[in-house]
Design a protein around this motif. Structure first.
Motif, short mmCIF file in Angstrom:
data_model
loop_
_atom_site.label_atom_id
_atom_site.label_comp_id
_atom_site.label_asym_id
_atom_site.label_seq_id
_atom_site.Cartn_x
_atom_site.Cartn_y
_atom_site.Cartn_z
N LEU A 64 0.85 -1.26 -0.02
CA LEU A 64 -0.15 -0.02 0.08
C LEU A 64 0.84 1.17 -0.04
O LEU A 64 0.55 2.31 -0.69
N GLY A 65 1.91 1.09 0.82
CA GLY A 65 3.06 2.24 0.67
C GLY A 65 3.56 2.70 -0.68
O GLY A 65 3.67 3.77 -1.12
N GLN A 66 3.94 1.33 -1.55
CA GLN A 66 4.39 1.58 -2.75
C GLN A 66 3.34 2.25 -3.62
O GLN A 66 3.58 3.03 -4.65
N ILE A 67 2.27 1.73 -3.46
CA ILE A 67 0.95 2.27 -4.48
C ILE A 67 0.95 3.93 -4.04
O ILE A 67 0.85 4.67 -5.02
N ALA A 68 1.05 4.20 -2.90
CA ALA A 68 0.85 5.76 -2.46
C ALA A 68 2.11 6.53 -3.03
O ALA A 68 1.74 7.53 -3.70
N ALA A 180 12.92 12.64 -2.66
CA ALA A 180 11.98 11.66 -3.09
C ALA A 180 12.32 10.09 -2.17
O ALA A 180 11.33 9.53 -2.31
N ARG A 181 13.45 10.20 -1.88
CA ARG A 181 13.81 9.05 -1.23
C ARG A 181 13.74 8.91 0.20
O ARG A 181 13.61 8.10 0.67
N GLY A 182 13.62 10.05 0.85
CA GLY A 182 13.36 10.18 2.40
C GLY A 182 12.14 9.89 2.73
O GLY A 182 10.96 10.02 2.02
N THR A 183 11.92 9.64 4.15
CA THR A 183 10.58 9.25 4.49
C THR A 183 10.45 10.03 5.91
O THR A 183 11.40 10.44 6.50
N PHE A 184 9.01 10.07 6.33
CA PHE A 184 8.68 10.68 7.34
C PHE A 184 7.59 9.98 8.14
O PHE A 184 6.48 10.06 7.38
N LEU A 185 7.58 9.51 9.30
CA LEU A 185 6.42 8.89 9.81
C LEU A 185 6.03 7.86 9.15
O LEU A 185 5.04 7.28 8.94
N GLY A 186 7.44 6.92 8.37
CA GLY A 186 6.89 5.79 7.64
C GLY A 186 6.51 6.07 6.19
O GLY A 186 6.29 5.01 5.42
N LEU A 187 6.18 7.27 5.72
CA LEU A 187 5.50 7.54 4.27
C LEU A 187 6.70 8.34 3.68
O LEU A 187 7.55 9.24 4.24
N GLY A 188 6.95 8.22 2.35
CA GLY A 188 7.70 8.92 1.54
C GLY A 188 7.43 10.29 1.52
O GLY A 188 6.42 10.63 1.74
N TRP A 189 8.75 11.33 1.34
CA TRP A 189 8.08 12.79 1.37
C TRP A 189 7.19 13.18 -0.06
O TRP A 189 6.41 13.97 0.32
#
Length: 348
Positions: A64-68, A180-189
């Motif tokens: 689901l994270g990849q789809i987002a 684009a590769r960083g994350t915050f609270l488990g979700l990509g920027w």
């Protein structure tokens, strides 16, 4: 309703009958309006539930994270296209502008993060300003002007990359890669950027005079001018925003791939238009929602995920399915618009 003096039974009067018919028509119009605006959301929910049952790995956090994340690279383009279509226009240049933005970002990354971000935003936004100015001042159809913009952006892209032979790379130690590769609270920027952009879009549409002006222009441009609304300025701004958001999407992609790929963006304008129409925005302008466009782009990504899980690796299947969805939604919009028109005429 009134009692019959002779028999004591209740007799339905003509006024009561008219009231019942009007209530029924009003309900029909309300249902049609809800279906038009929320049909994509209902379809998305049903599809997600079915896929979660059929494919246990679909509902995992990673998938689901990849789809987002995948949706977030194209969502800014769909947002810009949404506001353009609100005015009754179209922007066919966004695919080429998106690719141009990626190349400009990759080239500028060697001079720092600020240049890598500002160069595609300013350059692509300026293209939007030029297109919007031509459309608003000459009244040449947006289809023609933005088609010329598509060719210009693609040609400029090829000039900058020596006919595609030169691929600009983002330095391995560049902080630009973290965009684009960083994350915050488990979700990509990119996902958070998309959330902020669409939240801003909702506020602009619902809480500002500019949003009302765009819908008025799309509903009836001549009437909007007679009302004294800034039609020309609004149209220039909306194409400028479309170009700027396409450049931002290109910069995000360049950050993710660490390069400016010249072949990207071909046909992306059709994907953006499909997402907007799936979300319930009328191609004729004057009506639609920002949130619906976000639902539309996520729906397209979920469909792509389904196609991959079915083993249909040929990319043409994605185009076929998207085409079928678009035709179905377009036909549905026509029918729902007719239902609403009949309801309004019946009330009159």
């Amino acid at each position: 309703m009134s009692p019959d003096p002779a028999t004591g039974t209740v007799v339905e009067s003509a006024a009561d009958s008219t009231r019942v018919v009007r209530t029924s028509r009003s309900r029909g119009e309300l249902i049609a309006r809800l279906a038009q605006r929320n049909g994509a959301l209902a379809t998305l929910v049903v599809l997600v539930v079915v896929m979660a049952v059929a494919f246990p790995s679909f509902a995992t956090t990673g998938n689901l994270g990849q789809i987002a994340v995948q949706a977030s690279f194209f969502a800014p383009i769909a947002l810009g296209m949404t506001f353009v279509i609100f005015t009754g226009g179209i922007d066919l240049s966004v695919g080429s502008v998106y690719a141009l933005g990626g190349v400009l970002a990759a080239w500028g990354s060697q001079y720092g993060v600020a240049v890598a971000l500002l160069l595609p935003l300013v350059g692509c936004g300026l293209m939007g300003v030029v297109q919007g100015s031509i459309i608003s001042r000459t009244r040449i159809p947006a289809f023609i002007v933005t088609l010329a913009g598509l060719l210009f952006a693609r040609g400029l892209l090829l000039i900058l990359t020596d006919e595609g032979a030169q691929t600009y790379k983002v330095p391995a130690d560049s902080a630009f890669l973290g965009l684009a590769r960083g994350t915050f609270l488990g979700l990509g920027w990119p996902v958070w950027i998309t959330v902020v952009l669409f939240a801003t879009g909702v506020v602009v549409l619902r809480r500002t005079s500019y949003g009302s002006t765009l819908l008025a222009v799309g509903g009836q441009e001549d009437a909007a001018e007679l009302m004294g609304l800034p039609v020309r300025r609004s149209k220039v701004l909306v194409y400028a925003v479309s170009g700027l958001l396409a450049g931002l999407a290109g910069a995000l992609t360049a950050s993710y791939t660490a390069s400016g790929v010249t072949t990207l963006g071909v046909g992306l304008e059709l994907t953006a238009i499909s997402a907007v129409v799936l979300g319930g925005t009328l191609l004729t302008g004057g009506a639609g929602t920002v949130f619906g466009s976000l639902v539309g782009i996520v729906l397209l990504q979920v469909v792509a995920n389904l196609i991959n899980r079915l083993g249909l690796t040929n990319s043409n299947w994605q185009a076929v399915v998207n085409g079928v969805l678009l035709v179905a939604v377009a036909v549905g919009q026509v029918q729902l618009s007719r239902i609403q028109a009949r309801s309004r005429s019946g009330d009159d």
